[in-house]
Write a protein that holds these residues in place. Structure first.
Motif, PDB file in Angstrom:
ATOM      1  N   LEU A 150       2.196   6.631  -6.372  1.00  0.00           N
ATOM      2  CA  LEU A 150       1.875   5.712  -7.468  1.00  0.00           C
ATOM      3  C   LEU A 150       1.760   6.474  -8.787  1.00  0.00           C
ATOM      4  O   LEU A 150       2.331   6.051  -9.804  1.00  0.00           O
ATOM      5  N   GLU A 151       1.051   7.596  -8.770  1.00  0.00           N
ATOM      6  CA  GLU A 151       0.889   8.390  -9.992  1.00  0.00           C
ATOM      7  C   GLU A 151       2.228   8.892 -10.514  1.00  0.00           C
ATOM      8  O   GLU A 151       2.465   8.916 -11.720  1.00  0.00           O
ATOM      9  N   PHE A 152       3.134   9.263  -9.602  1.00  0.00           N
ATOM     10  CA  PHE A 152       4.456   9.743 -10.011  1.00  0.00           C
ATOM     11  C   PHE A 152       5.192   8.679 -10.825  1.00  0.00           C
ATOM     12  O   PHE A 152       5.756   8.961 -11.879  1.00  0.00           O
ATOM     13  N   PHE A 153       5.171   7.445 -10.333  1.00  0.00           N
ATOM     14  CA  PHE A 153       5.890   6.379 -11.040  1.00  0.00           C
ATOM     15  C   PHE A 153       5.153   5.951 -12.309  1.00  0.00           C
ATOM     16  O   PHE A 153       5.789   5.607 -13.316  1.00  0.00           O
ATOM     17  N   GLN A 154       3.828   5.999 -12.318  1.00  0.00           N
ATOM     18  CA  GLN A 154       3.077   5.596 -13.499  1.00  0.00           C
ATOM     19  C   GLN A 154       3.143   6.627 -14.614  1.00  0.00           C
ATOM     20  O   GLN A 154       2.936   6.287 -15.784  1.00  0.00           O
ATOM     21  N   ARG A 161       0.857  -1.192   0.000  1.00  0.00           N
ATOM     22  CA  ARG A 161       0.000   0.000   0.000  1.00  0.00           C
ATOM     23  C   ARG A 161       0.888   1.236   0.000  1.00  0.00           C
ATOM     24  O   ARG A 161       1.697   1.426   0.893  1.00  0.00           O
ATOM     25  N   ILE A 162       0.725   2.052  -1.044  1.00  0.00           N
ATOM     26  CA  ILE A 162       1.478   3.300  -1.131  1.00  0.00           C
ATOM     27  C   ILE A 162       0.496   4.431  -1.413  1.00  0.00           C
ATOM     28  O   ILE A 162      -0.621   4.200  -1.891  1.00  0.00           O
ATOM     29  N   ASP A 163       0.908   5.630  -1.133  1.00  0.00           N
ATOM     30  CA  ASP A 163       0.044   6.790  -1.354  1.00  0.00           C
ATOM     31  C   ASP A 163      -0.232   6.959  -2.846  1.00  0.00           C
ATOM     32  O   ASP A 163       0.612   6.656  -3.698  1.00  0.00           O
ATOM     33  N   PRO A 174       5.104   2.507 -19.119  1.00  0.00           N
ATOM     34  CA  PRO A 174       5.418   1.116 -18.761  1.00  0.00           C
ATOM     35  C   PRO A 174       6.772   1.010 -18.057  1.00  0.00           C
ATOM     36  O   PRO A 174       7.686   1.790 -18.319  1.00  0.00           O
ATOM     37  N   GLY A 175       6.859   0.054 -17.160  1.00  0.00           N
ATOM     38  CA  GLY A 175       8.079  -0.116 -16.385  1.00  0.00           C
ATOM     39  C   GLY A 175       8.025   0.564 -15.029  1.00  0.00           C
ATOM     40  O   GLY A 175       9.014   0.632 -14.308  1.00  0.00           O
ATOM     41  N   TRP A 176       6.839   1.073 -14.654  1.00  0.00           N
ATOM     42  CA  TRP A 176       6.713   1.810 -13.389  1.00  0.00           C
ATOM     43  C   TRP A 176       6.998   0.918 -12.189  1.00  0.00           C
ATOM     44  O   TRP A 176       7.550   1.376 -11.197  1.00  0.00           O
ATOM     45  N   GLN A 177       6.652  -0.354 -12.278  1.00  0.00           N
ATOM     46  CA  GLN A 177       6.928  -1.262 -11.159  1.00  0.00           C
ATOM     47  C   GLN A 177       8.437  -1.460 -10.981  1.00  0.00           C
ATOM     48  O   GLN A 177       8.945  -1.512  -9.870  1.00  0.00           O
TER      49      GLN A 177
END
Length: 79
Positions: free
Chosen positions: A55-59, A49-51, A63-66
């Motif tokens: 999550l939006e910053f990495f997405q 669980r992350i804020d 692709p490759g956000w994980q």
């Protein structure tokens, strides 16, 4: 008559209580299985669980956000 404090229930006689107490303190605890070392490149699926803003910053990078989150966590862990 005022309520008297209740005594704990006993197992029966003194011998039975003594044997139970002895077993409790002398019982061997099973050894934990040896911790397996992590194999590089093998990933494990987990729920994290992350804020939402994180999550939006990495997405936003597509692709490759994980993988980017994994790399940021690896850096934070000092690895």
């Amino acid at each position: 008559m005022a309520d008297q404090p209740r005594r704990p229930r006993t197992l029966g006689d003194a011998r039975t209580e003594a044997e139970a107490a002895f077993k409790k303190v002398t019982a061997k605890v099973a050894a934990a299985p040896p911790k397996q070392s992590a194999i590089p490149g093998i990933k494990e699926q987990v729920t994290l669980r992350i804020d939402q803003d994180v999550l939006e910053f990495f997405q936003e990078g597509g692709p490759g956000w994980q993988d980017r989150i994994n790399e940021a966590l690896r850096k934070a862990a000092g690895k």
